[in-house]
Design a protein around this motif. Structure first.
Motif, mmCIF file in Angstrom:
data_model
loop_
_atom_site.group_PDB
_atom_site.id
_atom_site.type_symbol
_atom_site.label_atom_id
_atom_site.label_comp_id
_atom_site.label_asym_id
_atom_site.label_seq_id
_atom_site.Cartn_x
_atom_site.Cartn_y
_atom_site.Cartn_z
ATOM 1 N N UNK A 60 24.676 -11.145 -69.706
ATOM 2 C CA UNK A 60 26.044 -11.102 -69.183
ATOM 3 C C UNK A 60 26.334 -9.751 -68.544
ATOM 4 N N UNK A 61 25.868 -8.666 -69.184
ATOM 5 C CA UNK A 61 26.079 -7.338 -68.609
ATOM 6 C C UNK A 61 25.300 -7.165 -67.312
ATOM 7 N N UNK A 62 24.105 -7.729 -67.256
ATOM 8 C CA UNK A 62 23.326 -7.685 -66.014
ATOM 9 C C UNK A 62 24.044 -8.427 -64.891
ATOM 10 N N UNK A 63 24.654 -9.568 -65.223
ATOM 11 C CA UNK A 63 25.399 -10.333 -64.219
ATOM 12 C C UNK A 63 26.592 -9.535 -63.700
ATOM 13 N N UNK A 64 27.289 -8.835 -64.585
ATOM 14 C CA UNK A 64 28.422 -8.008 -64.161
ATOM 15 C C UNK A 64 27.927 -6.876 -63.262
ATOM 16 N N UNK A 65 26.816 -6.264 -63.638
ATOM 17 C CA UNK A 65 26.253 -5.184 -62.829
ATOM 18 C C UNK A 65 25.847 -5.693 -61.454
ATOM 19 N N UNK A 66 25.221 -6.870 -61.406
ATOM 20 C CA UNK A 66 24.834 -7.444 -60.115
ATOM 21 C C UNK A 66 26.052 -7.743 -59.258
ATOM 22 N N UNK A 67 27.121 -8.254 -59.877
ATOM 23 C CA UNK A 67 28.344 -8.552 -59.124
ATOM 24 C C UNK A 67 28.933 -7.272 -58.545
ATOM 25 N N UNK A 68 28.929 -6.191 -59.318
ATOM 26 C CA UNK A 68 29.456 -4.919 -58.815
ATOM 27 C C UNK A 68 28.577 -4.361 -57.695
ATOM 28 N N UNK A 69 27.271 -4.457 -57.856
ATOM 29 C CA UNK A 69 26.365 -3.979 -56.806
ATOM 30 C C UNK A 69 26.524 -4.783 -55.526
ATOM 31 N N UNK A 70 26.657 -6.109 -55.676
ATOM 32 C CA UNK A 70 26.839 -6.976 -54.510
ATOM 33 C C UNK A 70 28.145 -6.638 -53.792
ATOM 34 N N UNK A 71 29.202 -6.429 -54.550
ATOM 35 C CA UNK A 71 30.486 -6.084 -53.948
ATOM 36 C C UNK A 71 30.394 -4.748 -53.214
#
Length: 123
Positions: A60-71
């Motif tokens: 879940x934390x990796x998914x949040x990190x990926x979402x922030x990086x993508x944004x």
């Protein structure tokens, strides 16, 4: 805010179900079956082969990190004039990462509070 937490929790459960395991925190029928406890070790259940709590939390934390990086990447592409990065997509990506981060912070706060409650229980 509770909708965001519910959304994150449903994504975690969907990921866990996709991984092929049952949910380890909620037994079927909200009852603990006597045969589910392994006498060889405390807290080890037989038949549950899905990811553990820490692995699910890390995912879940990796998914949040990926979402922030993508944004961030979309924001940078918009600033550089990339025609594929229009304002609407950038704003949606920024809002998704913001909601995911806020939900993660709320889950962390609830976990810390639960830990403190357990530690303050009298023996």
């Amino acid at each position: 805010m509770t909708d965001a937490i519910s959304s994150i929790l449903s994504q975690i459960r969907a990921h866990q179900m996709h991984a092929g395991g049952r949910l380890g925190d909620a037994p079927a029928g909200n009852a603990i079956s006597p045969g589910a406890i392994n006498p060889g070790g405390i807290g080890q259940a037989e038949g549950i082969k899905g990811p553990g709590f820490s692995e699910t939390l890390n995912n879940a934390l990796d998914n949040v990190s990926r979402a922030q990086n993508h944004a961030g990447q979309m924001q940078q592409a918009f600033e550089m004039g990339d025609p594929r990065a229009d304002l609407a997509r950038v704003m949606v990506a920024m809002q998704q990462s913001s909601v995911a981060f806020k939900a993660t912070a709320e889950v962390r706060n609830r976990l810390v509070q639960a830990y403190q409650d357990v530690m303050n229980m009298p023996i």
